[in-house]
Design an enzyme around this catalytic site. Structure first.
Site, PDB file in Angstrom:
ATOM      1  N   PRO A  18       0.815  -1.216   0.000  1.00 47.81           N
ATOM      2  CA  PRO A  18       0.000   0.000   0.000  1.00 47.81           C
ATOM      3  C   PRO A  18       0.853   1.272   0.000  1.00 47.81           C
ATOM      4  O   PRO A  18       2.052   1.227   0.268  1.00 47.81           O
ATOM      5  CB  PRO A  18      -0.796  -0.105   1.308  1.00 47.81           C
ATOM      6  N   GLY A  42       2.801   4.365   1.092  1.00 47.79           N
ATOM      7  CA  GLY A  42       3.529   4.643   2.328  1.00 47.79           C
ATOM      8  C   GLY A  42       4.261   3.445   2.903  1.00 47.79           C
ATOM      9  O   GLY A  42       4.904   3.552   3.951  1.00 47.79           O
ATOM     10  N   ALA A  43       4.199   2.294   2.235  1.00 52.84           N
ATOM     11  CA  ALA A  43       4.857   1.088   2.767  1.00 52.84           C
ATOM     12  C   ALA A  43       6.379   1.146   2.596  1.00 52.84           C
ATOM     13  O   ALA A  43       7.104   0.490   3.344  1.00 52.84           O
ATOM     14  CB  ALA A  43       4.308  -0.163   2.096  1.00 52.84           C
ATOM     15  N   GLY A  44       6.859   1.916   1.624  1.00 48.45           N
ATOM     16  CA  GLY A  44       8.308   2.016   1.418  1.00 48.45           C
ATOM     17  C   GLY A  44       8.786   1.472   0.080  1.00 48.45           C
ATOM     18  O   GLY A  44       9.984   1.210  -0.088  1.00 48.45           O
ATOM     19  N   THR A  86       8.965   2.939  -2.986  1.00 49.45           N
ATOM     20  CA  THR A  86       9.824   3.858  -3.739  1.00 49.45           C
ATOM     21  C   THR A  86      11.211   3.938  -3.118  1.00 49.45           C
ATOM     22  O   THR A  86      12.221   3.905  -3.833  1.00 49.45           O
ATOM     23  CB  THR A  86       9.180   5.261  -3.812  1.00 49.45           C
ATOM     24  N   SER A 137      -0.281  -2.301  -6.984  1.00 50.36           N
ATOM     25  CA  SER A 137      -0.816  -3.553  -7.553  1.00 50.36           C
ATOM     26  C   SER A 137      -1.609  -4.345  -6.510  1.00 50.36           C
ATOM     27  O   SER A 137      -1.156  -5.383  -6.039  1.00 50.36           O
ATOM     28  CB  SER A 137       0.295  -4.395  -8.189  1.00 50.36           C
TER      29      SER A 137
END
Length: 181
Positions: free
Chosen positions: A18, A20-22, A24, A91
């Site tokens: 989701p 904000g999960a990290g 990028t 995704s």
């Protein structure tokens, strides 16, 4: 940098999770490390592709699936030409990720996990704040669907691991699977 190493076959590292999960952060660190190792790497960031190719596309299930299929095709082309494609894309649907796995072939699914409270605290795009205020509905992983991977090759917890530890976990799996020497 030394001359680029040619992989006979590239492969795709698919980062899912989701907002904000990290994803990028991991994509950028992973690409940097792989480039330092001498490999050709391309990051396919879902937000950048969406903004560049079809900024008016909505977020319905059909729109998301179409967007995912475009990214899958791009990753497939890169992989078959000896490039390591790093896909950073929410995704949310298992079926789409399974389609990507079958379509691309050499594939590492990485579930980038962070607890909801951590993602809300990070909130890099301000989406959780809007969802908490009721300004948006259906935020993936908040009040919208996110189907967690059932058997990803790698699962990282960005609230407990450093980005460097995450990078090493992914590279170790790529070596274990024979994608990297």
């Amino acid at each position: 940098m030394d001359e680029l190493k040619n992989l006979e076959n590239g492969f795709t590292i698919w980062l899912t999770g989701p907002s904000g999960a990290g994803k990028t952060t991991l994509a950028v660190k992973l690409a940097k490390k792989l480039r330092e190792m001498g490999y050709r790497v391309e990051i396919l960031d879902g937000d950048t592709i969406r903004k560049t190719l079809y900024p008016d596309l909505g977020f319905s299930k059909e729109a998301r699936e179409m967007h995912n299929r475009v990214v899958i095709h791009m990753a497939k082309l890169l992989s078959r030409n000896g490039v390591i494609a790093i896909v950073s894309l929410i995704s949310p649907y298992r079926a789409v990720r399974e389609y990507a796995r079958k379509e691309i072939g050499d594939f590492i699914e990485v579930y980038v996990y962070a607890p909801l409270e951590v993602r809300i605290q990070r909130d890099p795009k301000g989406l959780y704040a809007k969802a908490l205020r009721g300004e948006i509905k259906g935020l993936t992983g908040y009040d919208g669907v996110y189907e967690e991977p059932e058997n990803p090759e790698v699962r990282v917890d960005s609230s407990k691991m450093t980005p460097e530890e995450e990078v090493e976990a992914v590279i170790a799996k790529a070596r274990e699977l024979g994608y990297l020497p």
